[in-house]
Scaffold this motif. Sequence first.
Motif, short mmCIF file in Angstrom:
data_model
loop_
_atom_site.label_atom_id
_atom_site.label_comp_id
_atom_site.label_asym_id
_atom_site.label_seq_id
_atom_site.Cartn_x
_atom_site.Cartn_y
_atom_site.Cartn_z
N PHE A 122 0.83 -1.20 0.00
CA PHE A 122 0.00 0.00 0.00
C PHE A 122 0.87 1.26 0.00
O PHE A 122 0.92 2.00 0.98
N ILE A 123 1.56 1.51 -1.12
CA ILE A 123 2.33 2.74 -1.20
C ILE A 123 1.37 3.93 -1.16
O ILE A 123 1.60 4.92 -0.45
N ARG A 124 0.26 3.85 -1.87
CA ARG A 124 -0.83 4.81 -1.74
C ARG A 124 -1.95 4.12 -0.97
O ARG A 124 -2.32 2.99 -1.27
N SER A 125 -2.47 4.80 0.01
CA SER A 125 -3.52 4.21 0.83
C SER A 125 -4.88 4.35 0.16
O SER A 125 -5.19 5.36 -0.47
N ALA A 126 -5.71 3.34 0.34
CA ALA A 126 -7.09 3.41 -0.15
C ALA A 126 -7.91 4.38 0.67
O ALA A 126 -9.03 4.74 0.28
N TYR A 127 -7.36 4.83 1.80
CA TYR A 127 -8.12 5.69 2.71
C TYR A 127 -7.59 7.12 2.76
O TYR A 127 -8.01 7.91 3.61
N GLU A 128 -6.68 7.46 1.84
CA GLU A 128 -6.17 8.83 1.79
C GLU A 128 -7.31 9.80 1.51
O GLU A 128 -8.09 9.62 0.57
N GLY A 129 -7.41 10.84 2.33
CA GLY A 129 -8.46 11.84 2.15
C GLY A 129 -9.84 11.35 2.50
O GLY A 129 -10.84 12.02 2.21
N LYS A 130 -9.93 10.16 3.13
CA LYS A 130 -11.24 9.60 3.49
C LYS A 130 -11.28 9.25 4.97
O LYS A 130 -11.29 8.06 5.34
N PRO A 131 -11.27 10.24 5.86
CA PRO A 131 -11.32 9.93 7.28
C PRO A 131 -12.61 9.23 7.64
O PRO A 131 -13.67 9.51 7.08
N GLU A 297 2.74 8.54 6.13
CA GLU A 297 2.12 9.80 5.71
C GLU A 297 3.18 10.75 5.17
O GLU A 297 2.95 11.47 4.19
N PHE A 298 4.35 10.75 5.81
CA PHE A 298 5.44 11.60 5.32
C PHE A 298 5.83 11.21 3.90
O PHE A 298 6.00 12.07 3.02
N TYR A 299 5.99 9.92 3.67
CA TYR A 299 6.44 9.46 2.35
C TYR A 299 5.42 9.84 1.27
O TYR A 299 5.79 10.28 0.18
N ARG A 300 4.13 9.70 1.59
CA ARG A 300 3.11 10.06 0.60
C ARG A 300 3.11 11.56 0.33
O ARG A 300 2.95 11.99 -0.81
N SER A 301 3.28 12.36 1.38
CA SER A 301 3.31 13.81 1.17
C SER A 301 4.55 14.20 0.38
O SER A 301 4.51 15.14 -0.42
N PHE A 302 5.64 13.46 0.59
CA PHE A 302 6.86 13.71 -0.17
C PHE A 302 6.64 13.42 -1.66
O PHE A 302 7.04 14.21 -2.53
N LEU A 303 6.00 12.30 -1.97
CA LEU A 303 5.70 11.96 -3.36
C LEU A 303 4.82 13.03 -4.01
O LEU A 303 5.04 13.44 -5.14
N ASP A 304 3.81 13.48 -3.25
CA ASP A 304 2.92 14.52 -3.77
C ASP A 304 3.68 15.82 -4.03
O ASP A 304 3.46 16.49 -5.04
N THR A 328 18.97 18.49 0.94
CA THR A 328 17.61 18.94 1.12
C THR A 328 17.00 19.38 -0.19
O THR A 328 17.72 19.63 -1.17
N LEU A 329 15.69 19.46 -0.23
CA LEU A 329 14.96 20.06 -1.34
C LEU A 329 14.45 21.40 -0.82
O LEU A 329 13.64 21.42 0.11
N PRO A 330 14.93 22.52 -1.36
CA PRO A 330 14.60 23.83 -0.79
C PRO A 330 13.11 24.08 -0.55
O PRO A 330 12.74 24.75 0.42
N SER A 331 12.25 23.53 -1.42
CA SER A 331 10.81 23.78 -1.28
C SER A 331 10.12 22.84 -0.30
O SER A 331 8.91 22.95 -0.08
N PHE A 332 10.87 21.91 0.29
CA PHE A 332 10.30 20.91 1.20
C PHE A 332 11.01 21.03 2.54
O PHE A 332 12.24 21.00 2.58
N PRO A 333 10.29 21.16 3.66
CA PRO A 333 10.91 21.52 4.94
C PRO A 333 11.60 20.36 5.67
O PRO A 333 11.42 20.18 6.88
N VAL A 334 12.39 19.59 4.95
CA VAL A 334 13.00 18.39 5.52
C VAL A 334 14.44 18.28 5.02
O VAL A 334 14.74 18.72 3.91
N VAL A 335 15.32 17.70 5.84
CA VAL A 335 16.65 17.34 5.37
C VAL A 335 16.78 15.82 5.38
O VAL A 335 16.10 15.14 6.16
N PHE A 336 17.62 15.31 4.50
CA PHE A 336 17.89 13.88 4.42
C PHE A 336 19.35 13.67 4.81
O PHE A 336 20.25 14.32 4.30
N LYS A 337 19.56 12.73 5.74
CA LYS A 337 20.89 12.51 6.31
C LYS A 337 21.32 11.06 6.08
O LYS A 337 20.54 10.14 6.35
N LEU A 338 22.53 10.88 5.56
CA LEU A 338 23.05 9.52 5.43
C LEU A 338 24.48 9.46 5.95
O LEU A 338 25.19 10.47 5.97
#
Length: 586
Positions: A122-131, A297-304, A328-338
């Motif tokens: 379930f990379i995309r949820s069947a319940y996204e946007g359907k609380p 939820e983070f991963y899905r918002s990242f894909l969007d 980082t992606l300047p338009s996305f408020p997250v950093v990726f660390k490896l």
Amino acid sequence: MSGQFAERIAAAVLEKFADYRTRFQNITAVAQLRFEKADWHAIQQAGAARIDLYEDNLQEAASGIVEQLGEVVYDARLWHDAKRCYALKIQQRNDPELAETFYNSIYLKVFRHHELDDALMFIRSAYEGKPINSGEQFCRLYSTQQGLVALLGKLLDDYAFNIPWENRRRDIRNLARHARKHIPFVDIAREEVTVEVMRSVFFRNKGAYIVGRINYASGAMPFILPVLHNGAGAVYVDTLILEENDVSVIFSFTRSYFMVDVNVPSEFIGFLHTLIPMKSRAELYSSIGFYKQGKAEFYRSFLDHLAMSDDQFVIAPGIKGMVMTVFTLPSFPVVFKLIKDRFSSSKNVTRATVKEKYQLVKRHDRAGRMADTQEFANFLFPRSRFTQELIDELQKVAASSVEIEGDLVTIRHLWAERRMTPLNIYIDRALANDDEPDLFHVINEFGKAIKQLAAANIFAGDMLFKNFGVTRHGRVVFYDYDEIMYLTECNFRRIPEAMYPEQEMSGEPWYSVGANDVFPEEFSILTACNAKVRRIFNELHGDLLEAAFWQRMQQQVRNGEIVDVFPYRQIKRFARAGASQGREFN
């Protein structure tokens, strides 16, 4: 036969998920009793146990499925049918989005994070946007029709604990006075105001939090009512939080997860999101203990976000780390660390040690001063979105973790973390702008962050400014974990006097240094960059340069004392005549 195997997988996953949810709820259900008994150590232990619970159930489920089915379990086509069977089984649950994420976790555990395919998981949820609308009244509703004091009295009665209020009349008076002063745009005397309050109380560390929303003619505002234990068998209202930014800080990614009874997670999160819309659904799920759902939820918002943006990933601003490389992606408020392939010779750590440190932070009380992270394996990025400079950097310092093939960049292991302004950059800007009040504030925050971590039995280790960040709320947060250790494991010493001048002039210490020896006098190098910075730091937190301070903190931790570290400022707290406010570092 394939259908039979698929059904067995679906049934086994659901059985283990149901067990996880029951055990999760059982741990959470005891939160109020722990609070009433002021059993703060049990609260911390329960928080860590609840985090471990997911991985424990996950490992048991994955191992059991592999053992039952043997090699056939690695046939990806089988999981296509298993996903369909599972989706049917969870339709009637009130937590289907959590059930999907648990299935994903087991699938990834079996396939070791390799076969990422929405047809199989379930990379995309069947319940996204359907609380889910349960129809339950998960909020209590109050009105000022009978007056503000009557409303507050009814509210305190409805949320009474199994131990008494220390002074109910005083608390009502404090609340009424504060509300009239800080909600000036609402004429409470003439305009009917309604208040929605979530039935479930939020418990964390030494506090209980009553959460809701105030509705008036022209709008609405969130509120939080923190309740504390007085240590003598009674509780009291500590303050009333009304500003959205302050509410957001209480739900911060730098805090431990709440213990709160949640029947329908999506409905619960939906209401919280109306209170603090600046918080992502990912952060809100994590804040109430569903950190794996927060990750999903983070991963899905990242894909969007990738689909809606076109900027490129770049090397994160700031001084490059000796253990981690960050982008980082300047338009996305997250950093990726490896983790880098090779560390500086001054770093006595291994890749495994770094991972252990990050897990320690996940399980420990973060005291509002350490950033939560999401850990990923085989994270896919579009190659076209990476600058060549970033590609060159990754191949230079972390080639073993990076695979570039066709249109994709695969990073085998990384952490995602909320992006902050590095403290060294923030200080440089304040100095350049000659903004002494801002400089004073951030240096004070830096010192308080170190002290609050110490109170939580954490020694930051490398305390250079570059290892701290400043949030949008102006709070200083530690985010470089490769050298952290428990405070009680350190040996804080004074530097012994040199026997003769030549010793002091030597490039080598003239005294023995053990593995965990720490010399606080050496922390003066932290502020050697600027005379203003040094003056402010020494004025506010000069005690951090003394071994005696750290030894006192160690003794306090060893004695079992848990210092109050509140998610709001001391100035916000109500006065309690004749009562000690407790020892804290706010």
